[in-house]
Design a protein around this motif. Structure first.
Motif, PDB file in Angstrom:
ATOM      1  N   LYS A 242      67.072  49.266  -1.913  1.00  0.00           N
ATOM      2  CA  LYS A 242      67.835  50.188  -2.765  1.00  0.00           C
ATOM      3  C   LYS A 242      68.409  51.361  -1.975  1.00  0.00           C
ATOM      4  O   LYS A 242      69.138  52.183  -2.540  1.00  0.00           O
ATOM      5  CB  LYS A 242      66.923  50.714  -3.875  1.00  0.00           C
ATOM      6  CG  LYS A 242      66.458  49.618  -4.846  1.00  0.00           C
ATOM      7  CD  LYS A 242      65.583  50.214  -5.941  1.00  0.00           C
ATOM      8  CE  LYS A 242      65.129  49.117  -6.927  1.00  0.00           C
ATOM      9  NZ  LYS A 242      64.270  49.670  -8.011  1.00  0.00           N
ATOM     10  N   LYS A 243      68.103  51.435  -0.686  1.00  0.00           N
ATOM     11  CA  LYS A 243      68.591  52.540   0.134  1.00  0.00           C
ATOM     12  C   LYS A 243      69.923  52.193   0.759  1.00  0.00           C
ATOM     13  O   LYS A 243      70.202  51.022   1.049  1.00  0.00           O
ATOM     14  CB  LYS A 243      67.568  52.877   1.216  1.00  0.00           C
ATOM     15  CG  LYS A 243      66.219  53.316   0.660  1.00  0.00           C
ATOM     16  CD  LYS A 243      65.194  53.481   1.758  1.00  0.00           C
ATOM     17  CE  LYS A 243      63.832  53.857   1.162  1.00  0.00           C
ATOM     18  NZ  LYS A 243      62.781  53.935   2.197  1.00  0.00           N
ATOM     19  N   SER A 244      70.746  53.213   1.010  1.00  0.00           N
ATOM     20  CA  SER A 244      72.084  52.975   1.563  1.00  0.00           C
ATOM     21  C   SER A 244      72.494  54.154   2.437  1.00  0.00           C
ATOM     22  O   SER A 244      72.149  55.316   2.154  1.00  0.00           O
ATOM     23  CB  SER A 244      73.089  52.775   0.416  1.00  0.00           C
ATOM     24  OG  SER A 244      74.391  52.585   0.935  1.00  0.00           O
ATOM     25  N   TRP A 245      73.229  53.831   3.498  1.00  0.00           N
ATOM     26  CA  TRP A 245      73.736  54.850   4.410  1.00  0.00           C
ATOM     27  C   TRP A 245      75.211  54.554   4.712  1.00  0.00           C
ATOM     28  O   TRP A 245      75.613  53.379   4.814  1.00  0.00           O
ATOM     29  CB  TRP A 245      72.955  54.855   5.717  1.00  0.00           C
ATOM     30  CG  TRP A 245      71.488  55.100   5.540  1.00  0.00           C
ATOM     31  CD1 TRP A 245      70.850  56.287   5.524  1.00  0.00           C
ATOM     32  CD2 TRP A 245      70.490  54.096   5.342  1.00  0.00           C
ATOM     33  NE1 TRP A 245      69.509  56.107   5.336  1.00  0.00           N
ATOM     34  CE2 TRP A 245      69.250  54.766   5.216  1.00  0.00           C
ATOM     35  CE3 TRP A 245      70.523  52.706   5.241  1.00  0.00           C
ATOM     36  CZ2 TRP A 245      68.059  54.097   5.013  1.00  0.00           C
ATOM     37  CZ3 TRP A 245      69.336  52.022   5.029  1.00  0.00           C
ATOM     38  CH2 TRP A 245      68.123  52.706   4.907  1.00  0.00           C
ATOM     39  N   SER A 246      75.986  55.603   4.891  1.00  0.00           N
ATOM     40  CA  SER A 246      77.414  55.429   5.194  1.00  0.00           C
ATOM     41  C   SER A 246      77.660  55.771   6.660  1.00  0.00           C
ATOM     42  O   SER A 246      77.196  56.810   7.167  1.00  0.00           O
ATOM     43  CB  SER A 246      78.261  56.343   4.297  1.00  0.00           C
ATOM     44  OG  SER A 246      79.632  56.227   4.635  1.00  0.00           O
ATOM     45  N   ILE A 247      78.379  54.886   7.345  1.00  0.00           N
ATOM     46  CA  ILE A 247      78.785  55.131   8.734  1.00  0.00           C
ATOM     47  C   ILE A 247      80.258  55.500   8.710  1.00  0.00           C
ATOM     48  O   ILE A 247      81.116  54.676   8.343  1.00  0.00           O
ATOM     49  CB  ILE A 247      78.553  53.877   9.596  1.00  0.00           C
ATOM     50  CG1 ILE A 247      77.079  53.465   9.535  1.00  0.00           C
ATOM     51  CG2 ILE A 247      78.974  54.137  11.038  1.00  0.00           C
ATOM     52  CD1 ILE A 247      76.768  52.176  10.274  1.00  0.00           C
ATOM     53  N   THR A 248      80.575  56.737   9.074  1.00  0.00           N
ATOM     54  CA  THR A 248      81.943  57.252   8.951  1.00  0.00           C
ATOM     55  C   THR A 248      82.852  56.674  10.033  1.00  0.00           C
ATOM     56  O   THR A 248      82.387  56.096  11.018  1.00  0.00           O
ATOM     57  CB  THR A 248      81.947  58.779   9.055  1.00  0.00           C
ATOM     58  OG1 THR A 248      81.557  59.146  10.393  1.00  0.00           O
ATOM     59  CG2 THR A 248      80.972  59.404   8.059  1.00  0.00           C
ATOM     60  N   THR A 249      84.150  56.860   9.854  1.00  0.00           N
ATOM     61  CA  THR A 249      85.114  56.380  10.851  1.00  0.00           C
ATOM     62  C   THR A 249      84.948  57.121  12.172  1.00  0.00           C
ATOM     63  O   THR A 249      85.159  56.538  13.241  1.00  0.00           O
ATOM     64  CB  THR A 249      86.551  56.540  10.333  1.00  0.00           C
ATOM     65  OG1 THR A 249      86.771  57.910   9.933  1.00  0.00           O
ATOM     66  CG2 THR A 249      86.818  55.622   9.145  1.00  0.00           C
ATOM     67  N   ASP A 250      84.571  58.401  12.110  1.00  0.00           N
ATOM     68  CA  ASP A 250      84.323  59.137  13.364  1.00  0.00           C
ATOM     69  C   ASP A 250      83.129  58.550  14.105  1.00  0.00           C
ATOM     70  O   ASP A 250      83.137  58.433  15.341  1.00  0.00           O
ATOM     71  CB  ASP A 250      84.065  60.624  13.071  1.00  0.00           C
ATOM     72  CG  ASP A 250      85.328  61.367  12.692  1.00  0.00           C
ATOM     73  OD1 ASP A 250      86.431  60.857  12.993  1.00  0.00           O
ATOM     74  OD2 ASP A 250      85.216  62.454  12.095  1.00  0.00           O
ATOM     75  N   GLN A 251      82.078  58.173  13.345  1.00  0.00           N
ATOM     76  CA  GLN A 251      80.923  57.543  13.978  1.00  0.00           C
ATOM     77  C   GLN A 251      81.307  56.187  14.573  1.00  0.00           C
ATOM     78  O   GLN A 251      80.908  55.853  15.686  1.00  0.00           O
ATOM     79  CB  GLN A 251      79.797  57.375  12.956  1.00  0.00           C
ATOM     80  CG  GLN A 251      79.084  58.666  12.586  1.00  0.00           C
ATOM     81  CD  GLN A 251      78.055  58.441  11.502  1.00  0.00           C
ATOM     82  OE1 GLN A 251      78.367  57.924  10.426  1.00  0.00           O
ATOM     83  NE2 GLN A 251      76.818  58.841  11.778  1.00  0.00           N
TER      84      GLN A 251
END
Length: 459
Positions: A242-251
């Motif tokens: 149920k956990k989620s993380w976002s990896i940005t375009t800068d990353q």
């Protein structure tokens, strides 16, 4: 008539006399020559023997060694000039640890006319008057010192190849074309230098160079540009349950790396997200992904024992997770990917616990209750807790003193009467715990276990 026969006999004897005289004269000359030759070259190198092109005939062993050592010393101090365009470097034979075998060459020269029996040696000596022999002056170089010379040169001369790749400039993906480098051909230079220093020559030597291809070469880069632009077009979501993380375009831009693949026989540049670059991000989420393994346990009802299975844990797999994120980033939609995990075995697995074969009670022992002071009861209870529920593999040793640890107030121990000498009791931390060790000793003894070390009670 008799006079005529005598005259005829004299005439027949004269040729034979002359022949014998001639043979005798030849033998005398040969013997004389041998005597003279032996006198001239007694303990000396024979005429016609050279060492590295230098005539040594008539030299004693010491004279020949002195002459060669002088030659070697001059050569060792003569610089070899290495050139690369307008740049030059000087190398001395001593820089390469060069050593010449003067003693060996002189010994070989001395033996040139003394290597066999008298008749064979006589033939060798005679031959030396008409054709000379040349003994090579050999030597060795120090491999480690030579490596240092070559490495120092390479550090100043080598130009590193440029890998093909992509770079970001003002948000735009641009191609870096691969470029060949140029490096010192160490194997060839080593061979040429070794030949020079061991032949006692010094000269100018052009440093041999060779091209070095970049590790990453690409003949087709347009697909890589398109793929990199797709990867940078939007964030990527990474999930775990149920956990989620976002990896940005800068990353994504900071994680970007490049490699090559052969596609239809063409070296093609391929962008990907590098696991090592993503490691700081993985470190942040690793604890939220991981679950700790649970050791297998041996349960007992006091008579029988059984294994309660262990439970494997899991942890984030950086390489596979980076590959999964790379695949998600190459999609124009559905840019979500599950964290890849790997299992973590418990310290004691179910199979290991079952292999121990713990099934039946071996023995038990009870010592009569002894109440004593309240502090003593506390010490006995604490010690029993420390001493119990210890799992030993076959062959392991149970150390009571090490198992229960120091008896200190910080660990809950109280002062109670303890034996401090023959027939002498004093209040000490942990007083009374000998009842625990005595009970445990008897249980182990009646179980038939090997007692490695014990100390008898002093009262």
């Amino acid at each position: 008539m008799r006079q005529a026969d005598a005259t005829r006999r004299q005439r027949h004897r004269r040729p034979r006399f002359y022949a014998l005289t001639a043979v005798g004269a030849i033998i005398a000359i040969v013997v004389l020559a041998i005597i003279i030759d032996s006198a001239l070259y007694h303990n000396k190198i024979h005429a016609g023997v050279n060492i590295s092109g230098i005539s040594m005939g008539g030299s004693t062993r010491d004279d020949a060694a002195a002459q060669l050592n002088k030659l070697v010393e001059q050569a060792q101090n003569s610089k070899i000039t290495l050139t690369d365009g307008e740049r030059t470097w000087s190398v001395l034979p001593t820089d390469m640890g060069t050593k010449m075998d003067v003693a060996g060459a002189v010994s070989a020269a001395m033996e040139a006319s003394r290597k066999s029996n008298f008749i064979v040696d006589l033939g060798h000596k005679l031959k030396l008057y008409f054709s000379s022999v040349d003994i090579p002056l050999t030597g060795t170089i120090d491999s480690a010192m030579t490596d240092k010379v070559l490495n120092d040169l390479s550090a100043q001369i080598d130009t590193t190849p440029v890998n093909a790749g992509l770079t970001l400039e003002n948000g735009q993906v641009k191609v870096i074309e691969g470029q060949k480098g140029q490096v010192v051909d160490k194997d060839k230079l080593r061979e040429e230098l070794e030949s020079l220093v061991l032949s006692l020559h010094s000269t100018e030597l052009t440093i041999p160079l060779k091209e070095q291809d970049p590790a990453i070469q690409a003949q087709d880069t347009q697909d890589a540009v398109n793929q990199a632009n797709t990867m940078l077009s939007a964030p990527v979501a990474l999930t775990s349950g149920k956990k989620s993380w976002s990896i940005t375009t800068d990353q994504i831009a900071s994680y970007l790396g490049f490699t090559t693949q052969m596609v239809n026989g063409v070296s093609t540049l391929v962008p990907f997200l590098a696991a090592d670059k993503m490691q700081p991000f993985f470190d942040q989420i690793a604890s939220e992904v991981a679950t700790e393994p649970v050791d297998a346990k041996i349960k007992t009802d006091g008579k029988k024992a059984w294994v309660e299975p262990g439970v494997p844990g899991k942890k984030l797999d950086p390489v596979k997770t980076a590959e999964a994120v790379s695949q998600a980033a190459l999609q124009t939609s559905g840019r979500t990917m599950e964290v890849a995990v790997t299992t973590v075995d418990p310290d004691l697995t179910t199979a290991e616990a079952e292999a121990m074969g713990v099934k039946d009670l071996l023995s038990s022992y009870t010592t009569p209750p002894y109440v004593g002071t309240a502090n003593r009861q506390i010490n006995v209870r604490i010690t029993t807790e420390y001493a119990s529920d210890v799992l030993l593999a076959p062959g392991e040793i149970y150390n009571f003193d090490k198992q229960i640890g120091p008896r200190t107030a910080a660990r809950g121990y109280k002062t109670a009467p303890g034996i401090v000498g023959p027939g002498k009791l004093e209040d000490v931390f942990g007083g009374g715990i000998c009842q625990v060790s005595t009970t445990l000793f008897n249980a182990a003894f009646f179980a038939g276990l090997e007692i490695v070390e014990r100390k008898n009670h002093s009262i």
